[in-house]
Structure formats: structure tokens, C-alpha cells
Design a protein around this motif. Sequence first.
Motif, mmCIF file in Angstrom:
data_model
loop_
_atom_site.group_PDB
_atom_site.id
_atom_site.type_symbol
_atom_site.label_atom_id
_atom_site.label_comp_id
_atom_site.label_asym_id
_atom_site.label_seq_id
_atom_site.Cartn_x
_atom_site.Cartn_y
_atom_site.Cartn_z
ATOM 1 N N THR A 157 27.108 36.711 30.074
ATOM 2 C CA THR A 157 25.903 36.164 30.696
ATOM 3 C C THR A 157 24.653 36.823 30.121
ATOM 4 O O THR A 157 23.653 36.143 29.861
ATOM 5 N N LYS A 199 41.018 45.294 37.757
ATOM 6 C CA LYS A 199 41.125 44.063 36.966
ATOM 7 C C LYS A 199 39.912 43.167 37.249
ATOM 8 O O LYS A 199 39.297 42.635 36.318
ATOM 9 N N ASP A 200 39.555 43.000 38.520
ATOM 10 C CA ASP A 200 38.383 42.204 38.885
ATOM 11 C C ASP A 200 37.117 42.797 38.288
ATOM 12 O O ASP A 200 36.246 42.067 37.803
ATOM 13 N N ASN A 201 37.010 44.122 38.339
ATOM 14 C CA ASN A 201 35.835 44.799 37.792
ATOM 15 C C ASN A 201 35.714 44.556 36.290
ATOM 16 O O ASN A 201 34.616 44.297 35.786
ATOM 17 N N GLN A 202 36.824 44.637 35.578
ATOM 18 C CA GLN A 202 36.797 44.380 34.130
ATOM 19 C C GLN A 202 36.349 42.949 33.854
ATOM 20 O O GLN A 202 35.568 42.701 32.928
ATOM 21 N N GLN A 203 36.833 42.012 34.654
ATOM 22 C CA GLN A 203 36.454 40.611 34.465
ATOM 23 C C GLN A 203 34.959 40.420 34.757
ATOM 24 O O GLN A 203 34.269 39.725 34.022
ATOM 25 N N ILE A 204 34.455 41.068 35.792
ATOM 26 C CA ILE A 204 33.035 40.967 36.124
ATOM 27 C C ILE A 204 32.186 41.574 35.014
ATOM 28 O O ILE A 204 31.156 41.005 34.627
ATOM 29 N N VAL A 205 32.612 42.713 34.479
ATOM 30 C CA VAL A 205 31.866 43.353 33.385
ATOM 31 C C VAL A 205 31.849 42.437 32.157
ATOM 32 O O VAL A 205 30.816 42.277 31.500
ATOM 33 N N ASN A 218 32.185 39.125 32.163
ATOM 34 C CA ASN A 218 31.315 37.989 32.483
ATOM 35 C C ASN A 218 29.846 38.383 32.413
ATOM 36 O O ASN A 218 29.011 37.606 31.953
ATOM 37 N N LEU A 219 29.536 39.584 32.859
ATOM 38 C CA LEU A 219 28.163 40.070 32.798
ATOM 39 C C LEU A 219 27.701 40.202 31.347
ATOM 40 O O LEU A 219 26.567 39.840 31.010
#
Length: 159
Positions: free
Chosen positions: A73, A61-67, A69-70
Motif C-alpha cells: 500500500t 502470521k497475521d502481523n506479517q501479512q499486515i506488514v 500489505n502495508l
Amino acid sequence: MASSSGTSSTSSSMEEGELAALMEQRKRKRMISNRESARRSRMRKQKHLDDLMAMVTQLRKDNQQIVANLAVTTQHYAAVEAENSILKAQAAELSHRLQSLNEILAFLNPSDGVFDDDTYGCCNGGDGAGGGGGFFNPLQMAFYMSQPLTASSDVFQEY
């Protein structure tokens, strides 16, 4: 003696039976204890596995959110970079225009002293019209129109 040996034999076989029962009881108790220990071990193992699975889920879940956000950005960076390129081009164009206007002003109003004689009364310091730099300044046309035209007799002489 026979009675004494019979008594000791009975008491010895009774002790052997009690000893066997005691050993059987200890064996059962140890077996129950081992089963309980194995059950607790399986429960700890299952809890650890459940914790690891929960961690995997949270990390995904964190990885999906980071992807996500990336991606946002990166998109924002591209937009800012494009805007920056536009602004740089506009700044270069405005700088070029300013340089051209400064060259025109330098041509119309030289400050190098080439037109300091003010023969025609159109330069700074002459009759107050000023600003011409040796050239006719259309912004001061009212000044020139209010002045009388004068000519000397030399103008009419033939050569």
C-alpha cells in the motif's frame, strides 16, 4: 465378667482395625482423587498453553501479512503520489498554454471595440471577411486574394 470384658475388648479392637482400614481406604481414595484432579489441572493448563501458542503463531502470521500489505500500500501510495505530481505539473503547463493562447486570441481578435470602424474591411461586420480583429487573418487569405485592389487618387499626390 472377664469374658464380657474380653468380648468387648475384642469387638472394640476389631472396630478399631476396621476403622483404621476404612480410614486408610478413604485416605487412598482421596489421594487417588487428588492425583486425578492434579492430572486434569495439568491437562487444562497444557491445553491453555497450547491454545496461547497457537494464538501467538496466528497473530505473528497475521502481523506479517499486515506488514506486507502495508508495504504494498505504501508503494502504491508513492506511485499514485508521483503520478499525481506529474498530472498537476501537466495541468499547470496546459493551463499556462491555454492562458497564452487566450492572450494571443484576445490580441488578434479584440472584443473591446477598438477596431470597430472597419476601415480596411478586415474586421467583423465589414464586407463579410470578419475575424481579423483589425489584423490580417491568414486563414481568410482566399477571401482577400479574390478581391480587386483599389486605390484612390490621393495615394499618388505628393505632399
